[in-house]
Design a protein around this motif. Structure first.
Motif, PDB file in Angstrom:
ATOM      1  N   ASP A  70       0.917  -0.385   0.391  1.00  0.00           N
ATOM      2  CA  ASP A  70      -0.135  -0.200   0.118  1.00  0.00           C
ATOM      3  C   ASP A  70       0.765   1.447  -0.234  1.00  0.00           C
ATOM      4  O   ASP A  70       0.743   2.268  -0.279  1.00  0.00           O
ATOM      5  CB  ASP A  70      -1.309   0.221   1.162  1.00  0.00           C
ATOM      6  CG  ASP A  70      -2.001  -1.005   0.849  1.00  0.00           C
ATOM      7  OD1 ASP A  70      -2.365  -1.480   0.429  1.00  0.00           O
ATOM      8  OD2 ASP A  70      -2.683  -1.199   1.767  1.00  0.00           O
TER       9      ASP A  70
ATOM     10  N   TRP B   5      -8.557  -2.304  -3.002  1.00  0.00           N
ATOM     11  CA  TRP B   5      -8.360  -1.135  -3.124  1.00  0.00           C
ATOM     12  C   TRP B   5     -10.336  -0.558  -2.074  1.00  0.00           C
ATOM     13  O   TRP B   5      -9.991   0.456  -1.598  1.00  0.00           O
ATOM     14  CB  TRP B   5      -9.347  -0.264  -4.885  1.00  0.00           C
ATOM     15  CG  TRP B   5      -7.666  -0.131  -5.172  1.00  0.00           C
ATOM     16  CD1 TRP B   5      -7.339  -1.504  -6.504  1.00  0.00           C
ATOM     17  CD2 TRP B   5      -7.270   1.166  -5.666  1.00  0.00           C
ATOM     18  NE1 TRP B   5      -6.329  -0.786  -6.971  1.00  0.00           N
ATOM     19  CE2 TRP B   5      -6.166   0.576  -6.725  1.00  0.00           C
ATOM     20  CE3 TRP B   5      -6.591   2.039  -4.638  1.00  0.00           C
ATOM     21  CZ2 TRP B   5      -4.987   1.133  -6.462  1.00  0.00           C
ATOM     22  CZ3 TRP B   5      -5.882   3.110  -4.973  1.00  0.00           C
ATOM     23  CH2 TRP B   5      -4.695   2.425  -5.969  1.00  0.00           C
TER      24      TRP B   5
ATOM     25  N   ARG C 271      -7.793   0.586   0.689  1.00  0.00           N
ATOM     26  CA  ARG C 271      -6.135   1.362   0.621  1.00  0.00           C
ATOM     27  C   ARG C 271      -7.426   3.187   0.770  1.00  0.00           C
ATOM     28  O   ARG C 271      -6.733   3.973   1.482  1.00  0.00           O
ATOM     29  CB  ARG C 271      -5.868   1.984  -1.087  1.00  0.00           C
ATOM     30  CG  ARG C 271      -4.663   0.560  -0.740  1.00  0.00           C
ATOM     31  CD  ARG C 271      -3.976   0.112  -2.493  1.00  0.00           C
ATOM     32  NE  ARG C 271      -3.381  -0.817  -2.470  1.00  0.00           N
ATOM     33  CZ  ARG C 271      -3.263  -1.624  -3.641  1.00  0.00           C
ATOM     34  NH1 ARG C 271      -4.294  -1.831  -4.300  1.00  0.00           N
ATOM     35  NH2 ARG C 271      -2.088  -2.632  -3.739  1.00  0.00           N
TER      36      ARG C 271
ATOM     37  N   MET D  54      -6.182   6.823   0.418  1.00  0.00           N
ATOM     38  CA  MET D  54      -5.930   7.132  -0.627  1.00  0.00           C
ATOM     39  C   MET D  54      -6.723   7.065  -1.149  1.00  0.00           C
ATOM     40  O   MET D  54      -7.431   6.605  -1.779  1.00  0.00           O
ATOM     41  CB  MET D  54      -4.958   5.791  -0.829  1.00  0.00           C
ATOM     42  CG  MET D  54      -3.650   5.651  -1.930  1.00  0.00           C
ATOM     43  SD  MET D  54      -3.481   4.392  -2.554  1.00  0.00           S
ATOM     44  CE  MET D  54      -2.830   3.738  -1.379  1.00  0.00           C
TER      45      MET D  54
END
Length: 492
Positions: free
Chosen positions: A179, A209, A212, A217
């Motif tokens: 990550d 995802w 993240r 993110m």
């Protein structure tokens, strides 16, 4: 989320009076007004001073985890023979190497090498060595690696699924490390105007995802692909193609169900209608029979996952199109699937993309990497190799990408290859297949037609007009700033 007013922007592609500077007002991550002299006292003002504004760029085919790992591997892409590749490994070892670590290399392309690779060429005592090909479809290793990983003695040269599986093992790192690498790569992509990617990493992409974006993110918008290994985990959450990934808001969505029909050109495993000139008349390596591919695609579609099918050779492209035809996805469906790569297409298959509503996900820089290999292995057929203009003229919807790490995650490199069909000052290769810049940009904007009121404020600010620069200079296009959802991810 505060309002943002971008002032004095020139819209890329605008002509006539539309070329005059305009302001763009953004609220809650959406474009709400475009025009001159917008009055918005509550908005943060950012003066663009006549710079050029356009939709942010998408990379339509990325393997994000592998892309982040490549910079940490030995680059053997310059090797012009097996012996040269081995010499690069030797030089790295001579510079100092901990023999307890596996030496990983990346980037070799052996299709035109004058000598043959062997396990013995990579024999360096107890040091385990593995080299991944530039197209990621082959892994060349030595006996020390086989011993360490429990592989068969004859597994020093692996193609296709066996190579993919080994590469996954070689690329393994803990989630927090990967990550962190992905966060760094996302910032680097944003610096090139990238606002979105299609991540076709080979396992765990949807979950990754979700994790993240939930952790903060927010540099990129992501469509996360699903491979057969992850279908059960994805569908158990009730997720379908196009759905937001839990925890990611609308920044990350479930993409397509990835299937393969064949291998790759450099590995001579791309499945072709005509035999390769070397290798005993082989036609490449089909992954599935026609019935097996259709069955797999049907299963994915029944679970709500629209297929995207890897097909490089012309026989593989035909099989993929036949599969979509048999699936009979309704014409009014929001997504009717994609074919990845489509590097060699029979003349009668080009119009079938538009007729079936199947998009062509293509990677123009591959044509620059593979032009010499294609001239040899696809001799007399290169007029329909990487034939993007033919597909465009036949009505196909193109989506441009890199296939990083096979090519760099930099859409300006992709655009330059699409428009010029050239690199390194060589003569253009089949220039009749070059795309007009407008078509190439449209195929890189993630499905939007331009700066649209109501659309996401995913934007790129350029220091030059791409229509005004020398096409070769597109590779180094200066990017002033990038925004995703109305928030600056690069510049200010």
């Amino acid at each position: 989320m505060t309002a943002l007013l971008l002032t004095a922007a020139r819209l890329v592609g605008a002509t006539g009076t539309g070329a005059e500077p305009v302001d763009v007002l953004v609220r809650e991550g959406r474009i709400v007004t475009v025009g001159p002299g917008i009055d918005a006292p509550d908005a943060e003002r950012v003066a663009l001073d006549g710079r050029f504004l356009m939709p942010g760029l998408w990379d339509g085919h990325v393997h994000m985890g592998q892309w982040t790992a490549v910079s940490r591997r030995l680059d053997v892409s310059s090797a012009r023979s097996a012996a040269e590749a081995a010499a690069l490994v030797r030089a790295r070892l001579d510079a100092g190497w901990d023999s307890s670590e596996i030496l990983l290399g990346y980037g070799f392309r052996d299709a035109l090498w004058p000598d043959a690779p062997s396990a013995e060429l990579l024999a360096f005592g107890d040091v385990a060595v593995a080299l991944v090909s530039g197209d990621v479809h082959t892994v060349w290793s030595n006996a020390a690696l086989a011993s360490r990983l429990g592989l068969a003695d004859d597994a020093w040269w692996l193609n296709e699924q066996a190579a993919f599986d080994l590469n996954v093992r070689l690329s393994a790192a803990d989630e927090s490390t990967v990550d962190r690498w992905v966060a760094d790569a996302s910032l680097a992509a944003a610096a090139r105007g990238v606002t979105g990617i299609v991540d076709l990493e080979m396992s765990g992409t949807v979950a990754a995802w979700g994790r993240r974006v939930s952790a903060g993110m927010r540099t990129l918008r992501v469509k996360a692909g699903v491979y057969p290994v992850d279908v059960d985990a994805v569908t158990a959450q009730g997720l379908r193609t196009g759905d937001p990934i839990p925890g990611a808001g609308d920044l990350a969505t479930v993409a397509w169900f990835k299937l393969f029909t064949d291998g790759a050109l450099n590995s001579r495993t791309a499945w072709c209608a005509d035999p390769y000139p070397d290798g005993g008349g082989g036609y490449g390596l089909p992954t599935y029979s026609d019935a097996e591919l259709l069955s797999a695609a049907h299963a994915g579609l029944a679970a709500g996952l629209v297929p995207t099918i890897h097909a490089i050779g012309d026989r593989a492209v035909t099989q993929a199109l036949d599969t979509f035809e048999a699936l009979a996805i309704p014409h009014d469906a929001p997504d009717r699937g994609r074919i990845e790569h489509a590097q060699l297409v029979l003349a009668h298959d080009a119009p079938r993309f538009a007729a079936l509503g199947v998009r062509a996900s293509v990677q123009p820089e591959h044509a620059m990497d593979d032009r010499d290999v294609a001239d040899h292995h696809w001799a007399e057929r290169t007029d329909r190799s990487f034939a993007y203009r033919t597909l465009l003229d036949a009505g196909a919807t193109l989506e441009l990408g890199s296939d990083a790490p096979v090519a760099p995650l930099d859409p300006w490199v992709t655009l330059a290859a699409a428009v010029t069909r050239s690199r390194d000052h060589r003569e253009p290769w089949h220039p009749e297949q070059a795309l007009p810049l407008g078509a190439a940009l449209a195929a890189s904007w993630g499905g939007v037609a331009g700066i649209e009121v109501g659309g996401h404020a995913d934007l790129a600010v350029l220091d030059a007009d791409p229509y005004a620069v020398d096409p070769d200079a597109l590779r180094t296009m200066p990017v002033h700033a990038t925004l995703v959802d109305g928030v600056f991810t690069h510049g200010a």
